[in-house]
Design a protein around this motif. Structure first.
Motif, PDB file in Angstrom:
ATOM      1  N   CYS A 162       0.834  -1.218   0.000  1.00 53.49           N
ATOM      2  CA  CYS A 162       0.000   0.000   0.000  1.00 53.49           C
ATOM      3  C   CYS A 162       0.866   1.264   0.000  1.00 53.49           C
ATOM      4  CB  CYS A 162      -0.880   0.035   1.246  1.00 53.49           C
ATOM      5  SG  CYS A 162      -2.186  -1.205   1.269  1.00 53.49           S
ATOM      6  N   PHE A 163       0.441   2.265  -0.767  1.00 61.39           N
ATOM      7  CA  PHE A 163       1.085   3.584  -0.692  1.00 61.39           C
ATOM      8  C   PHE A 163       0.069   4.691  -0.960  1.00 61.39           C
ATOM      9  CE2 PHE A 163       1.586   4.308  -5.339  1.00 61.39           C
ATOM     10  CZ  PHE A 163       1.432   3.018  -5.827  1.00 61.39           C
ATOM     11  N   CYS A 164      -1.157   4.508  -0.476  1.00 57.50           N
ATOM     12  CA  CYS A 164      -2.220   5.480  -0.757  1.00 57.50           C
ATOM     13  C   CYS A 164      -1.885   6.864  -0.211  1.00 57.50           C
ATOM     14  CB  CYS A 164      -3.553   4.991  -0.203  1.00 57.50           C
ATOM     15  SG  CYS A 164      -3.653   4.941   1.593  1.00 57.50           S
ATOM     16  N   VAL A 270      -6.169  -6.160 -12.187  1.00 63.08           N
ATOM     17  CA  VAL A 270      -6.475  -5.856 -10.777  1.00 63.08           C
ATOM     18  C   VAL A 270      -6.539  -4.360 -10.503  1.00 63.08           C
ATOM     19  CG1 VAL A 270      -5.537  -7.999  -9.829  1.00 63.08           C
ATOM     20  CG2 VAL A 270      -4.039  -5.999 -10.065  1.00 63.08           C
ATOM     21  N   CYS A 271      -6.010  -3.551 -11.409  1.00 59.14           N
ATOM     22  CA  CYS A 271      -5.989  -2.103 -11.157  1.00 59.14           C
ATOM     23  C   CYS A 271      -7.420  -1.554 -11.152  1.00 59.14           C
ATOM     24  CB  CYS A 271      -5.158  -1.374 -12.212  1.00 59.14           C
ATOM     25  SG  CYS A 271      -5.165   0.409 -11.915  1.00 59.14           S
ATOM     26  N   PRO A 272      -7.819  -0.880 -10.083  1.00 54.75           N
ATOM     27  CA  PRO A 272      -9.203  -0.400  -9.999  1.00 54.75           C
ATOM     28  C   PRO A 272      -9.496   0.797 -10.893  1.00 54.75           C
ATOM     29  CG  PRO A 272      -7.967   0.361  -8.103  1.00 54.75           C
ATOM     30  CD  PRO A 272      -7.050  -0.551  -8.865  1.00 54.75           C
ATOM     31  N   THR A 273      -8.445   1.408 -11.491  1.00 49.62           N
ATOM     32  CA  THR A 273      -8.696   2.558 -12.362  1.00 49.62           C
ATOM     33  C   THR A 273      -8.569   2.220 -13.846  1.00 49.62           C
ATOM     34  OG1 THR A 273      -6.417   3.344 -12.387  1.00 49.62           O
ATOM     35  CG2 THR A 273      -7.804   4.128 -10.583  1.00 49.62           C
ATOM     36  N   CYS A 274      -7.954   1.083 -14.184  1.00 43.69           N
ATOM     37  CA  CYS A 274      -7.823   0.725 -15.604  1.00 43.69           C
ATOM     38  C   CYS A 274      -9.218   0.568 -16.212  1.00 43.69           C
ATOM     39  CB  CYS A 274      -7.025  -0.574 -15.761  1.00 43.69           C
ATOM     40  SG  CYS A 274      -5.237  -0.328 -15.744  1.00 43.69           S
ATOM     41  N   GLN A 322       4.166   2.795 -21.659  1.00 43.49           N
ATOM     42  CA  GLN A 322       2.830   3.345 -21.887  1.00 43.49           C
ATOM     43  C   GLN A 322       1.981   3.272 -20.616  1.00 43.49           C
ATOM     44  OE1 GLN A 322       0.909   4.887 -23.973  1.00 43.49           O
ATOM     45  NE2 GLN A 322      -1.062   4.431 -22.998  1.00 43.49           N
ATOM     46  N   TRP A 323       2.002   2.088 -19.988  1.00 40.56           N
ATOM     47  CA  TRP A 323       1.133   1.877 -18.820  1.00 40.56           C
ATOM     48  C   TRP A 323       1.492   2.819 -17.678  1.00 40.56           C
ATOM     49  CZ3 TRP A 323       2.135  -0.352 -13.851  1.00 40.56           C
ATOM     50  CH2 TRP A 323       0.979  -0.576 -13.097  1.00 40.56           C
ATOM     51  N   ILE A 324       2.766   2.812 -17.284  1.00 43.98           N
ATOM     52  CA  ILE A 324       3.148   3.582 -16.089  1.00 43.98           C
ATOM     53  C   ILE A 324       3.147   5.080 -16.381  1.00 43.98           C
ATOM     54  CG2 ILE A 324       5.641   3.381 -16.487  1.00 43.98           C
ATOM     55  CD1 ILE A 324       6.057   3.177 -13.489  1.00 43.98           C
ATOM     56  N   HIS A 326       1.151   6.613 -18.494  1.00 41.79           N
ATOM     57  CA  HIS A 326      -0.249   7.041 -18.496  1.00 41.79           C
ATOM     58  C   HIS A 326      -0.756   7.167 -17.061  1.00 41.79           C
ATOM     59  CE1 HIS A 326      -4.672   6.431 -19.886  1.00 41.79           C
ATOM     60  NE2 HIS A 326      -4.321   7.683 -20.013  1.00 41.79           N
ATOM     61  N   LYS A 327      -0.472   6.156 -16.238  1.00 44.26           N
ATOM     62  CA  LYS A 327      -0.945   6.174 -14.845  1.00 44.26           C
ATOM     63  C   LYS A 327      -0.454   7.403 -14.079  1.00 44.26           C
ATOM     64  CE  LYS A 327      -3.161   2.332 -14.334  1.00 44.26           C
ATOM     65  NZ  LYS A 327      -4.595   2.501 -14.302  1.00 44.26           N
ATOM     66  N   LEU A 328       0.858   7.659 -14.193  1.00 46.41           N
ATOM     67  CA  LEU A 328       1.481   8.646 -13.304  1.00 46.41           C
ATOM     68  C   LEU A 328       1.637  10.029 -13.927  1.00 46.41           C
ATOM     69  CD1 LEU A 328       4.229   6.372 -11.651  1.00 46.41           C
ATOM     70  CD2 LEU A 328       1.918   6.876 -10.841  1.00 46.41           C
ATOM     71  N   SER A 338      -4.596  11.811 -10.981  1.00 45.60           N
ATOM     72  CA  SER A 338      -3.660  10.701 -11.161  1.00 45.60           C
ATOM     73  C   SER A 338      -4.440   9.430 -11.497  1.00 45.60           C
ATOM     74  CB  SER A 338      -2.854  10.476  -9.882  1.00 45.60           C
ATOM     75  OG  SER A 338      -2.049   9.317 -10.015  1.00 45.60           O
ATOM     76  N   GLY A 339      -3.840   8.585 -12.313  1.00 44.89           N
ATOM     77  CA  GLY A 339      -4.461   7.302 -12.644  1.00 44.89           C
ATOM     78  C   GLY A 339      -4.110   6.224 -11.642  1.00 44.89           C
ATOM     79  N   CYS A 340      -3.411   6.599 -10.593  1.00 45.96           N
ATOM     80  CA  CYS A 340      -3.002   5.621  -9.576  1.00 45.96           C
ATOM     81  C   CYS A 340      -3.459   6.112  -8.212  1.00 45.96           C
ATOM     82  CB  CYS A 340      -1.492   5.449  -9.596  1.00 45.96           C
ATOM     83  SG  CYS A 340      -0.882   4.418  -8.251  1.00 45.96           S
ATOM     84  N   VAL A 341      -4.149   5.257  -7.474  1.00 46.20           N
ATOM     85  CA  VAL A 341      -4.626   5.628  -6.136  1.00 46.20           C
ATOM     86  C   VAL A 341      -3.779   4.995  -5.036  1.00 46.20           C
ATOM     87  CG1 VAL A 341      -6.978   6.076  -6.903  1.00 46.20           C
ATOM     88  CG2 VAL A 341      -6.357   3.761  -6.149  1.00 46.20           C
ATOM     89  N   GLY A 342      -2.715   4.286  -5.422  1.00 47.31           N
ATOM     90  CA  GLY A 342      -1.800   3.741  -4.428  1.00 47.31           C
ATOM     91  C   GLY A 342      -2.307   2.521  -3.688  1.00 47.31           C
ATOM     92  N   CYS A 343      -3.180   1.737  -4.339  1.00 46.81           N
ATOM     93  CA  CYS A 343      -3.737   0.555  -3.657  1.00 46.81           C
ATOM     94  C   CYS A 343      -2.739  -0.596  -3.571  1.00 46.81           C
ATOM     95  CB  CYS A 343      -5.001   0.081  -4.359  1.00 46.81           C
ATOM     96  SG  CYS A 343      -4.720  -0.679  -5.978  1.00 46.81           S
ATOM     97  N   GLY A 344      -1.715  -0.579  -4.435  1.00 44.09           N
ATOM     98  CA  GLY A 344      -0.677  -1.605  -4.390  1.00 44.09           C
ATOM     99  C   GLY A 344      -1.019  -2.925  -5.045  1.00 44.09           C
ATOM    100  N   ARG A 345      -2.214  -3.046  -5.626  1.00 41.13           N
ATOM    101  CA  ARG A 345      -2.617  -4.343  -6.180  1.00 41.13           C
ATOM    102  C   ARG A 345      -1.694  -4.793  -7.314  1.00 41.13           C
ATOM    103  NH1 ARG A 345      -7.905  -1.925  -5.158  1.00 41.13           N
ATOM    104  NH2 ARG A 345      -9.155  -3.269  -3.814  1.00 41.13           N
ATOM    105  N   CYS A 346      -1.275  -3.838  -8.163  1.00 41.08           N
ATOM    106  CA  CYS A 346      -0.438  -4.245  -9.307  1.00 41.08           C
ATOM    107  C   CYS A 346       0.898  -4.803  -8.828  1.00 41.08           C
ATOM    108  CB  CYS A 346      -0.227  -3.073 -10.262  1.00 41.08           C
ATOM    109  SG  CYS A 346       0.524  -1.626  -9.484  1.00 41.08           S
ATOM    110  N   ILE A 347       1.355  -4.364  -7.665  1.00 43.74           N
ATOM    111  CA  ILE A 347       2.627  -4.866  -7.121  1.00 43.74           C
ATOM    112  C   ILE A 347       2.420  -6.276  -6.570  1.00 43.74           C
ATOM    113  CG2 ILE A 347       4.496  -4.420  -5.493  1.00 43.74           C
ATOM    114  CD1 ILE A 347       3.532  -1.473  -5.409  1.00 43.74           C
ATOM    115  N   ASP A 355       7.365  -3.438  -9.555  1.00 40.95           N
ATOM    116  CA  ASP A 355       6.795  -2.583  -8.511  1.00 40.95           C
ATOM    117  C   ASP A 355       6.732  -1.145  -9.028  1.00 40.95           C
ATOM    118  OD1 ASP A 355       6.600  -0.839  -6.337  1.00 40.95           O
ATOM    119  OD2 ASP A 355       7.738  -2.138  -4.994  1.00 40.95           O
ATOM    120  N   ILE A 356       5.543  -0.618  -9.198  1.00 44.87           N
ATOM    121  CA  ILE A 356       5.375   0.720  -9.775  1.00 44.87           C
ATOM    122  C   ILE A 356       6.149   1.766  -8.979  1.00 44.87           C
ATOM    123  CG2 ILE A 356       3.195   1.110  -8.521  1.00 44.87           C
ATOM    124  CD1 ILE A 356       2.164   2.664 -10.933  1.00 44.87           C
ATOM    125  N   THR A 357       6.234   1.619  -7.649  1.00 44.11           N
ATOM    126  CA  THR A 357       6.957   2.610  -6.846  1.00 44.11           C
ATOM    127  C   THR A 357       8.467   2.496  -7.092  1.00 44.11           C
ATOM    128  OG1 THR A 357       7.120   1.173  -4.891  1.00 44.11           O
ATOM    129  CG2 THR A 357       5.191   2.570  -5.040  1.00 44.11           C
TER     130      THR A 357
END
Ligand code: SF4
Ligand code: SF4
Length: 381
Positions: A162-164, A270-274, A322-324, A326-328, A338-347, A355-357
């Motif tokens: 998690c990094f919300c 798993v990404c909740p925003t994709c 493209q993916w990262i 677009h997200k960030l 932001s296209g990322c809410v920091g839920c950590g699911r993709c990691i 790891d996106i972070t």
């Protein structure tokens, strides 16, 4: 602020059922926490926590009675409000041609979500912006979204991925809920501090046995949020991140990531925003009925970027970029968020532990140190 006990939580689920909602909540299925229909407290995962890290997910026995003691369910609200498969239309052969029927336009039964986290609500806000607030609203999404009732729950025990907080979120739900609960479990008993977020929330809560909250309850909730905020498994440095991403367009780091990426598409699923989709047409064996379905697609797929005769992004490195990016970064330009809410699911669910972070940090580290240099590189590229 009100408080209620376990009996009150049961009454809340019953009240939502009486009001016509299909209630979804966390349930354990196949060794994972999923969002599924529930009919009462007995269906909730008592004393179940989770351990999450890059490419690692396990449920664990917490040794206590918490009902919401896990970090995140495997998927967010997307799986219900924007399902992976849905029928768009069906065509049936007739003696003189064919008839086309649209998918059932009857609005679905309204849904209530118990246990939504702040990251789930912020992801919902992203989908509302992308799918329902632009010139052409996504009708099936809008129909499911209208009337949704949210009972959010404070995250007491964030996961290792998690990094919300880095992304402007909080373990405590901030907005977008009808009711918000903080589960308290201490010498004063097992109870929930309840915050009302809407008129509908107040109406439903009026049907539930509650009591006035006392200072000990609000103090305990504040302490729980402070502890959870300090327990994020990861952080993301968002300072100038938009420029870092675009300045990294030609970074050699993309090849490093691509050498590990399996293009499995797990991260986007798993990404909740994709929100990318494609269509699939199927015909029955009798060749009398054809159906067109909308299905989730992924920018990691080989044919995702196919445009009149060719694939624009052939390499794995270009797809991850493209993916990262677009997200960030791209989301901010397109949608103002932001296209990322920091839920950590993709990691957690990346089998290659990408790891996106960590990737964003590696890209930042490979760029010139000063902001002036960074802007020059970004403009040049
Ligand atoms: S990019 Fe990853 S961390 Fe961000 S919202 Fe999507 S799944 Fe969650
Ligand atoms: S980044 Fe990970 S989850 Fe995403 S496609 Fe590559 S291997 Fe799969």
């Amino acid at each position: 602020m009100r408080t209620m006990g376990l009996a009150g939580l049961d009454e809340l689920v019953e009240a939502l059922g009486r009001a016509g909602y299909e209630v979804f909540g966390p349930r354990v299925r196949d060794g994972a926490m999923v969002l599924a229909p529930i009919s009462g407290v007995a269906d909730l995962p008592r004393g179940v926590g989770d351990t999450q890290d890059a490419a690692h997910y396990r449920l664990r026995d917490r040794g206590d009675e918490r009902l919401f003691g896990y970090a995140t369910a495997v998927q967010g609200l997307k799986q219900v409000l924007f399902p992976s498969h849905e029928l768009l239309w069906r065509a049936r052969k007739t003696p003189i041609g064919f008839d086309v029927e649209e998918a059932d336009a009857t609005p679905p039964k309204p849904r209530a979500f118990l246990g939504a986290r702040d990251c789930d609500l912020r992801a919902l806000a992203v989908h509302d912006t992308v799918l329902a607030s632009r010139e052409y609203a996504d009708k099936p999404y809008q129909q499911r979204r209208d009337g949704v009732f949210v009972v959010a729950v404070t995250c007491a025990d964030p996961g290792g991925t998690c990094f919300c907080v880095s992304q402007g979120g909080s373990p405590k739900p901030q907005a977008g809920f009808d009711l918000s609960l903080t589960e308290l479990l201490d010498d004063d008993g097992h109870r929930f501090l309840v915050e009302v977020g809407s008129e509908r929330g107040a109406q439903i809560l009026a049907e539930v046995s509650t009591a006035e909250a006392v200072a000990a309850d609000t103090d305990a909730a504040d302490a729980l949020v402070a502890t959870a905020t300090a327990s994020m498994g990861r952080t993301l440095d968002t300072e100038g991140l938009h420029d870092v991403m675009f300045a990294s367009a030609d970074s050699p780091h993309w090849d490093t990531v691509a050498s590990r990426c399996l293009a499995c598409t797990n991260c986007t699923l798993v990404c909740p925003t994709c929100f990318c989709t494609s269509v699939e047409d199927t015909t029955d064996l009798a060749m009398t009925t054809t159906e067109r379905h909308r299905v989730w697609d992924s920018c990691f797929g080989a044919r995702f970027s196919y445009i009149h005769g060719g694939v624009v992004r052939e390499s794995g490195s270009s797809r991850y970029r493209q993916w990262i990016t677009h997200k960030l970064a791209g989301y901010q330009d397109q949608f103002g968020l932001s296209g990322c809410v920091g839920c950590g699911r993709c990691i957690t669910w990346c089998p290659a532990a990408i790891d996106i972070t960590a990737e964003a940090a590696a890209l930042r580290a490979s760029l010139p140190a000063t902001e002036e240099d960074l802007q020059t590189v970004g403009e040049t590229r």
